[in-house]
Design a protein around this motif. Structure first.
Motif, PDB file in Angstrom:
ATOM      1  N   UNK A   1       0.841  -1.190   0.000  1.00  0.00           N
ATOM      2  CA  UNK A   1       0.000   0.000   0.000  1.00  0.00           C
ATOM      3  C   UNK A   1       0.877   1.241   0.000  1.00  0.00           C
ATOM      4  N   UNK A   2       0.578   2.174  -0.879  1.00  0.00           N
ATOM      5  CA  UNK A   2       1.303   3.448  -0.919  1.00  0.00           C
ATOM      6  C   UNK A   2       0.567   4.449  -0.049  1.00  0.00           C
ATOM      7  N   UNK A   3       1.321   5.242   0.678  1.00  0.00           N
ATOM      8  CA  UNK A   3       0.740   6.222   1.583  1.00  0.00           C
ATOM      9  C   UNK A   3       1.641   7.445   1.571  1.00  0.00           C
ATOM     10  N   UNK A   4       1.065   8.612   1.310  1.00  0.00           N
ATOM     11  CA  UNK A   4       1.842   9.841   1.267  1.00  0.00           C
ATOM     12  C   UNK A   4       2.139  10.326   2.680  1.00  0.00           C
ATOM     13  N   UNK A   5       3.405  10.293   3.051  1.00  0.00           N
ATOM     14  CA  UNK A   5       3.854  10.726   4.368  1.00  0.00           C
ATOM     15  C   UNK A   5       4.417  12.130   4.238  1.00  0.00           C
ATOM     16  N   UNK A   6       3.938  13.047   5.075  1.00  0.00           N
ATOM     17  CA  UNK A   6       4.446  14.419   5.021  1.00  0.00           C
ATOM     18  C   UNK A   6       5.578  14.637   6.017  1.00  0.00           C
ATOM     19  N   UNK A   7       5.567  13.904   7.125  1.00  0.00           N
ATOM     20  CA  UNK A   7       6.577  14.086   8.164  1.00  0.00           C
ATOM     21  C   UNK A   7       6.807  12.770   8.883  1.00  0.00           C
ATOM     22  N   UNK A   8       7.887  12.726   9.655  1.00  0.00           N
ATOM     23  CA  UNK A   8       8.194  11.550  10.469  1.00  0.00           C
ATOM     24  C   UNK A   8       7.950  11.896  11.938  1.00  0.00           C
ATOM     25  N   UNK A   9       7.628  10.878  12.725  1.00  0.00           N
ATOM     26  CA  UNK A   9       7.242  11.120  14.117  1.00  0.00           C
ATOM     27  C   UNK A   9       8.335  11.832  14.910  1.00  0.00           C
ATOM     28  N   UNK A  10       9.591  11.449  14.708  1.00  0.00           N
ATOM     29  CA  UNK A  10      10.675  12.084  15.453  1.00  0.00           C
ATOM     30  C   UNK A  10      10.771  13.572  15.119  1.00  0.00           C
ATOM     31  N   UNK A  11      10.584  13.902  13.849  1.00  0.00           N
ATOM     32  CA  UNK A  11      10.599  15.301  13.424  1.00  0.00           C
ATOM     33  C   UNK A  11       9.490  16.096  14.116  1.00  0.00           C
ATOM     34  N   UNK A  12       8.326  15.482  14.228  1.00  0.00           N
ATOM     35  CA  UNK A  12       7.192  16.148  14.882  1.00  0.00           C
ATOM     36  C   UNK A  12       7.469  16.319  16.376  1.00  0.00           C
ATOM     37  N   UNK A  13       8.008  15.265  17.010  1.00  0.00           N
ATOM     38  CA  UNK A  13       8.313  15.364  18.442  1.00  0.00           C
ATOM     39  C   UNK A  13       9.382  16.424  18.703  1.00  0.00           C
ATOM     40  N   UNK A  14      10.415  16.477  17.861  1.00  0.00           N
ATOM     41  CA  UNK A  14      11.511  17.434  18.065  1.00  0.00           C
ATOM     42  C   UNK A  14      11.086  18.881  17.831  1.00  0.00           C
ATOM     43  N   UNK A  15      10.115  19.095  16.940  1.00  0.00           N
ATOM     44  CA  UNK A  15       9.695  20.448  16.571  1.00  0.00           C
ATOM     45  C   UNK A  15       8.199  20.640  16.779  1.00  0.00           C
ATOM     46  N   UNK A  16       7.695  20.168  17.910  1.00  0.00           N
ATOM     47  CA  UNK A  16       6.251  20.149  18.148  1.00  0.00           C
ATOM     48  C   UNK A  16       5.616  21.533  18.000  1.00  0.00           C
ATOM     49  N   UNK A  17       6.265  22.561  18.502  1.00  0.00           N
ATOM     50  CA  UNK A  17       5.688  23.911  18.434  1.00  0.00           C
ATOM     51  C   UNK A  17       5.430  24.346  16.998  1.00  0.00           C
ATOM     52  N   UNK A  18       6.309  23.975  16.088  1.00  0.00           N
ATOM     53  CA  UNK A  18       6.138  24.330  14.669  1.00  0.00           C
ATOM     54  C   UNK A  18       4.958  23.590  14.037  1.00  0.00           C
ATOM     55  N   UNK A  19       4.680  22.390  14.526  1.00  0.00           N
ATOM     56  CA  UNK A  19       3.627  21.568  13.933  1.00  0.00           C
ATOM     57  C   UNK A  19       2.272  21.740  14.618  1.00  0.00           C
TER      58      UNK A  19
END
Length: 88
Positions: free
Chosen positions: A47-65
Motif C-alpha cells: 500500500x502506498x501512503x503519502x507521508x508528510x513528516x516523520x514522528x521524530x521530526x514532529x516530536x523534536x519540533x512540536x511547536x512548529x507543527x
C-alpha cells in the motif's frame, strides 16, 4: 469462521499452563488468512501512503507543527490510556 477463531483464542488463553502447539498455531494462522482472502482482502498487498513528516521530526519540533495537519505512517506499538485512573 471468525467466531470459531475467537473461541480457539479464548480456549488457548484459558490454558496458559499448556505449551503452545506449533501445528495448531499454524493452522489458526492459515484459517485467518483464508478468511481474509474469502472476504476479498489481500494481507500481502503493498500500500502506498503519502507521508508528510516523520514522528521524530514532529516530536523534536512540536511547536512548529501545533495546529497543522500532518500524515505519518508506521506501526502502532502501544495504546495507553489512563481514563479509568482516579487520583484522590
Amino acid at each position: 469462521m471468525g467466531n470459531e477463531n475467537n473461541q480457539n483464542n479464548n480456549q488457548n488463553n484459558q490454558n496458559n499452563n499448556q505449551p503452545v502447539n506449533e501445528k495448531q498455531l499454524l493452522k489458526v494462522r492459515r484459517e485467518k488468512l483464508a478468511d481474509l482472502q474469502e472476504r476479498g482482502k489481500n494481507p500481502f498487498e503493498v500500500t502506498k501512503y503519502d507521508v508528510t513528516n516523520h514522528s521524530q521530526e514532529i516530536k523534536d519540533n512540536y511547536d512548529e507543527f501545533e495546529g497543522k495537519e500532518v500524515t505519518v505512517a508506521g506501526r502502532l506499538m502501544l495504546i495507553f490510556s489512563l481514563t479509568w485512573l482516579e487520583i484522590a
